[in-house]
Scaffold this motif. Structure first.
Motif, PDB file in Angstrom:
ATOM      1  N   LEU A   1      48.455  19.939  38.446  1.00 50.25           N
ATOM      2  CA  LEU A   1      47.941  21.224  38.009  1.00 50.25           C
ATOM      3  C   LEU A   1      48.597  21.658  36.694  1.00 50.25           C
ATOM      4  CD1 LEU A   1      47.929  23.116  41.439  1.00 50.25           C
ATOM      5  CD2 LEU A   1      46.033  21.896  40.348  1.00 50.25           C
ATOM      6  N   THR A   2      47.993  22.633  36.054  1.00 47.50           N
ATOM      7  CA  THR A   2      48.517  23.177  34.799  1.00 47.50           C
ATOM      8  C   THR A   2      48.619  24.696  34.910  1.00 47.50           C
ATOM      9  OG1 THR A   2      46.342  23.516  33.789  1.00 47.50           O
ATOM     10  CG2 THR A   2      47.334  21.326  33.562  1.00 47.50           C
ATOM     11  N   ARG A   3      49.218  25.326  33.914  1.00 47.51           N
ATOM     12  CA  ARG A   3      49.293  26.784  33.887  1.00 47.51           C
ATOM     13  C   ARG A   3      47.905  27.396  33.938  1.00 47.51           C
ATOM     14  NH1 ARG A   3      51.323  29.662  29.458  1.00 47.51           N
ATOM     15  NH2 ARG A   3      51.278  31.416  30.905  1.00 47.51           N
ATOM     16  N   HIS A   4      46.942  26.711  33.372  1.00 42.42           N
ATOM     17  CA  HIS A   4      45.565  27.177  33.378  1.00 42.42           C
ATOM     18  C   HIS A   4      45.072  27.407  34.808  1.00 42.42           C
ATOM     19  CE1 HIS A   4      41.143  26.738  33.137  1.00 42.42           C
ATOM     20  NE2 HIS A   4      41.249  27.187  31.900  1.00 42.42           N
ATOM     21  N   ASP A   5      45.435  26.510  35.730  1.00 43.68           N
ATOM     22  CA  ASP A   5      44.990  26.625  37.123  1.00 43.68           C
ATOM     23  C   ASP A   5      45.611  27.845  37.802  1.00 43.68           C
ATOM     24  OD1 ASP A   5      43.413  24.150  37.263  1.00 43.68           O
ATOM     25  OD2 ASP A   5      45.343  23.161  36.976  1.00 43.68           O
ATOM     26  N   TYR A   6      46.899  28.034  37.637  1.00 47.32           N
ATOM     27  CA  TYR A   6      47.549  29.197  38.238  1.00 47.32           C
ATOM     28  C   TYR A   6      47.040  30.489  37.607  1.00 47.32           C
ATOM     29  CZ  TYR A   6      50.718  25.560  39.867  1.00 47.32           C
ATOM     30  OH  TYR A   6      51.234  24.420  40.436  1.00 47.32           O
ATOM     31  N   GLY A   7      46.736  30.424  36.314  1.00 51.00           N
ATOM     32  CA  GLY A   7      46.232  31.597  35.623  1.00 51.00           C
ATOM     33  C   GLY A   7      44.904  32.068  36.170  1.00 51.00           C
ATOM     34  N   ARG A   8      44.061  31.137  36.561  1.00 48.12           N
ATOM     35  CA  ARG A   8      42.752  31.536  37.100  1.00 48.12           C
ATOM     36  C   ARG A   8      42.897  32.312  38.406  1.00 48.12           C
ATOM     37  NH1 ARG A   8      38.378  27.267  37.644  1.00 48.12           N
ATOM     38  NH2 ARG A   8      40.019  25.767  38.150  1.00 48.12           N
ATOM     39  N   ILE A   9      43.973  32.045  39.159  1.00 49.76           N
ATOM     40  CA  ILE A   9      44.229  32.824  40.375  1.00 49.76           C
ATOM     41  C   ILE A   9      44.589  34.264  39.999  1.00 49.76           C
ATOM     42  CG2 ILE A   9      45.783  33.103  42.347  1.00 49.76           C
ATOM     43  CD1 ILE A   9      46.031  30.034  42.398  1.00 49.76           C
ATOM     44  N   ALA A  10      45.494  34.415  39.045  1.00 53.64           N
ATOM     45  CA  ALA A  10      45.905  35.755  38.614  1.00 53.64           C
ATOM     46  C   ALA A  10      44.725  36.529  38.046  1.00 53.64           C
ATOM     47  CB  ALA A  10      47.024  35.646  37.573  1.00 53.64           C
ATOM     48  N   VAL A  11      43.882  35.876  37.262  1.00 46.01           N
ATOM     49  CA  VAL A  11      42.726  36.531  36.654  1.00 46.01           C
ATOM     50  C   VAL A  11      41.718  36.938  37.732  1.00 46.01           C
ATOM     51  CG1 VAL A  11      40.731  36.166  35.155  1.00 46.01           C
ATOM     52  CG2 VAL A  11      43.005  35.433  34.408  1.00 46.01           C
ATOM     53  N   ALA A  12      41.483  36.043  38.702  1.00 48.47           N
ATOM     54  CA  ALA A  12      40.530  36.350  39.777  1.00 48.47           C
ATOM     55  C   ALA A  12      41.007  37.531  40.610  1.00 48.47           C
ATOM     56  CB  ALA A  12      40.322  35.117  40.654  1.00 48.47           C
TER      57      ALA A  12
ATOM     58  N   GLY B   1      40.337  45.474  40.025  1.00 49.91           N
ATOM     59  CA  GLY B   1      39.502  46.418  39.299  1.00 49.91           C
ATOM     60  C   GLY B   1      38.600  47.226  40.218  1.00 49.91           C
ATOM     61  N   LEU B   2      38.411  46.746  41.453  1.00 51.34           N
ATOM     62  CA  LEU B   2      37.593  47.442  42.448  1.00 51.34           C
ATOM     63  C   LEU B   2      38.446  48.216  43.444  1.00 51.34           C
ATOM     64  CD1 LEU B   2      35.086  44.518  43.213  1.00 51.34           C
ATOM     65  CD2 LEU B   2      34.792  46.408  41.588  1.00 51.34           C
ATOM     66  N   ASN B   3      39.760  48.180  43.250  1.00 55.35           N
ATOM     67  CA  ASN B   3      40.696  48.823  44.175  1.00 55.35           C
ATOM     68  C   ASN B   3      41.370  50.010  43.488  1.00 55.35           C
ATOM     69  OD1 ASN B   3      42.632  49.567  46.027  1.00 55.35           O
ATOM     70  ND2 ASN B   3      43.840  47.686  45.846  1.00 55.35           N
TER      71      ASN B   3
ATOM     72  N   ARG C   1      44.676  47.539  36.993  1.00 58.60           N
ATOM     73  CA  ARG C   1      43.235  47.394  37.204  1.00 58.60           C
ATOM     74  C   ARG C   1      42.507  46.930  35.939  1.00 58.60           C
ATOM     75  NH1 ARG C   1      40.613  52.499  39.355  1.00 58.60           N
ATOM     76  NH2 ARG C   1      39.037  50.982  40.004  1.00 58.60           N
ATOM     77  N   LYS C   2      43.156  47.007  34.796  1.00 62.94           N
ATOM     78  CA  LYS C   2      42.522  46.576  33.557  1.00 62.94           C
ATOM     79  C   LYS C   2      42.230  45.080  33.628  1.00 62.94           C
ATOM     80  CE  LYS C   2      43.403  46.191  28.584  1.00 62.94           C
ATOM     81  NZ  LYS C   2      44.394  46.418  27.505  1.00 62.94           N
ATOM     82  N   PRO C   3      41.027  44.639  33.251  1.00 69.40           N
ATOM     83  CA  PRO C   3      40.699  43.212  33.308  1.00 69.40           C
ATOM     84  C   PRO C   3      41.723  42.366  32.558  1.00 69.40           C
ATOM     85  CG  PRO C   3      38.725  44.498  32.858  1.00 69.40           C
ATOM     86  CD  PRO C   3      39.887  45.464  32.787  1.00 69.40           C
ATOM     87  N   LEU C   4      42.015  41.222  33.138  1.00 70.46           N
ATOM     88  CA  LEU C   4      42.965  40.275  32.548  1.00 70.46           C
ATOM     89  C   LEU C   4      42.201  39.009  32.183  1.00 70.46           C
ATOM     90  CD1 LEU C   4      45.949  39.319  32.014  1.00 70.46           C
ATOM     91  CD2 LEU C   4      45.951  38.501  34.386  1.00 70.46           C
ATOM     92  N   THR C   5      42.307  38.576  30.940  1.00 65.58           N
ATOM     93  CA  THR C   5      41.645  37.340  30.532  1.00 65.58           C
ATOM     94  C   THR C   5      42.612  36.172  30.668  1.00 65.58           C
ATOM     95  OG1 THR C   5      42.300  37.434  28.201  1.00 65.58           O
ATOM     96  CG2 THR C   5      40.306  38.655  28.848  1.00 65.58           C
TER      97      THR C   5
ATOM     98  N   GLY D   1      43.400  42.697  45.202  1.00 63.40           N
ATOM     99  CA  GLY D   1      44.039  42.351  43.937  1.00 63.40           C
ATOM    100  C   GLY D   1      45.359  41.669  44.199  1.00 63.40           C
ATOM    101  N   GLY D   2      45.761  41.682  45.492  1.00 61.57           N
ATOM    102  CA  GLY D   2      47.037  41.077  45.848  1.00 61.57           C
ATOM    103  C   GLY D   2      48.197  41.831  45.234  1.00 61.57           C
ATOM    104  N   GLN D   3      49.386  41.396  45.550  1.00 63.93           N
ATOM    105  CA  GLN D   3      50.563  42.047  44.984  1.00 63.93           C
ATOM    106  C   GLN D   3      50.676  41.818  43.484  1.00 63.93           C
ATOM    107  OE1 GLN D   3      54.022  41.855  48.155  1.00 63.93           O
ATOM    108  NE2 GLN D   3      53.045  39.865  47.920  1.00 63.93           N
TER     109      GLN D   3
END
Length: 378
Positions: free
Chosen positions: A157-168, A174-176, A182-186, A316-318
């Motif tokens: 895995l790469t940082r990109h993979d872990y990042g997609r979890i944080a972004v998701a 954003g719905l909580n 709550r600001k969108p994270l890219t 949104g998790g912790q």
């Protein structure tokens, strides 16, 4: 045997900047009152209390009971961090089943400023104070940086993979309305964030906040027109490998199969999952340990999370809602109960079965406690 049901759940507003008069006690009292009201009870109905807090000291659960004006027949305290919520729920369920109490409030929370967190991180336990902190490894970030690096190598895995979890998870946040962030994270923002402890960067590390959570467990059933959640199975594993492993598995890998079997539920039947997410790597490790990645393909699991067709950490998790000290051990549980009761607002999913994991109490290298509750809506 009496069937326990969770009929109330609440969380105070999490905050990064507690007021001068805010204490662990004030947050816990507020969460207790909110949960009791959500359950349709009065404080005078409560006869059991379970509490977990790092910063309630020098007070204890009984002091909190006095503050709330509770008269109890059952009480307990738990000090196992991220595993405390499910551990307390397990005890509360057994107490209700045995008739020791009829209406139990399970609460956890802390006041956590930067100074509070620094003291906690350096004096977390004797292992940390006497062996880890003197090496210059302040707090859990360096330990989980090493663990993340091992996980990256083991699974390609790469940082990109872990990042997609944080972004998701930020999209869920954003719905909580209760999430701190709550600001969108890219993904670009995630990748460009300041380094904390390579390969961990800012958005890999759970933000400490102040606040509290609570749930209500009762033998009195669900009120007409309401929904609740019952515990199909619950359990855990403590110090399962004596800190001699590499941390790429938790005690859930040992305990979860029997818990699923007791619930008569297959992992694939879980409609919603809340896993303890102090770091993105721990999301993937726990999902695998729970049997939710049967083919072992973690990148495919990331794809499902990123596509938002797998309800994982829908609060949104912790990582986005914040970690209110030991309340982190109840945060995912409160979210699961809220979803099962159909009260999650814009983030509501069609959920009948929920799986909630706890993880915590870092010893020499990683968390020593892990547990799982499987819940069903009633």
């Amino acid at each position: 045997m009496t069937t326990p049901v969770i009929v109330g759940a609440a969380e105070t507003a999490y905050t990064r900047t507690p007021g001068p008069d805010d204490t662990a006690e004030t947050y816990l009292v507020q969460a207790i009152r909110l949960a009791v009201a959500d359950a349709g009870f009065a404080l005078s109905d409560i006869d059991g209390l379970a509490v977990s807090s790092f910063s309630l000291k020098p007070d204890h659960a009984v002091d909190l009971a006095v503050r709330c004006g509770l008269t109890l027949s059952w009480i307990m305290e738990d000090t196992n961090g991220g595993a405390s919520g499910i551990n307390m729920l397990q005890h509360a369920v057994r107490a209700v089943e045995s008739g020791d109490a009829e209406v139990i409030v399970v609460a956890a929370g802390d006041r956590m400023t930067n100074d509070d967190f620094r003291i906690l991180a350096t004096e977390y336990n004797r292992i940390t104070k006497d062996h880890v902190s003197p090496m210059g490894m302040i707090g859990p970030n360096p330990m989980f940086a090493f663990l993340t690096e091992r996980h990256m190598r083991a699974h390609g895995l790469t940082r990109h993979d872990y990042g997609r979890i944080a972004v998701a998870q930020r999209r869920w946040a954003g719905l909580n309305p209760g999430a701190v962030y709550r600001k969108p994270l890219t993904l670009d923002e995630y990748l460009a964030a300041p380094t904390v402890a390579p390969p961990l960067h800012r958005f890999d590390c759970v933000p400490p906040v102040s606040g509290a959570d609570a749930i209500v467990v009762t033998s009195r059933g669900v009120k007409p027109g309401e929904r609740g959640a019952r515990v199909l199975a619950i359990g855990g594993s403590i110090n399962w490998d004596n800190q001699e492993g590499d941390g790429l598995r938790t005690g859930l890998s040992d305990a979860a199969p029997a818990i699923w079997e007791k619930a008569s539920i297959a992992p694939s039947e879980a409609d919603i999952v809340s896993v303890y997410d102090d770091y993105p790597v721990m999301v993937l490790i726990q999902l695998a340990d729970l049997g939710l990645v049967p083919d072992g393909d973690l990148r495919r699991a990331v794809d499902r999370i990123d596509a938002h067709n797998w309800p994982v950490n829908t609060s949104g998790g912790q990582l986005s809602a914040g970690q209110a000290g030991t309340a982190g051990g109840l945060h995912g549980l409160v979210e699961a109960v809220t979803q099962l009761r159909g009260r999650a607002g814009q983030r509501q999913v069609n959920a009948r079965i929920a799986a909630v994991s706890g993880y915590g109490m870092v010893a020499y290298r990683y968390g020593a406690c892990a547990n799982l509750a499987i819940l069903e809506t009633v």
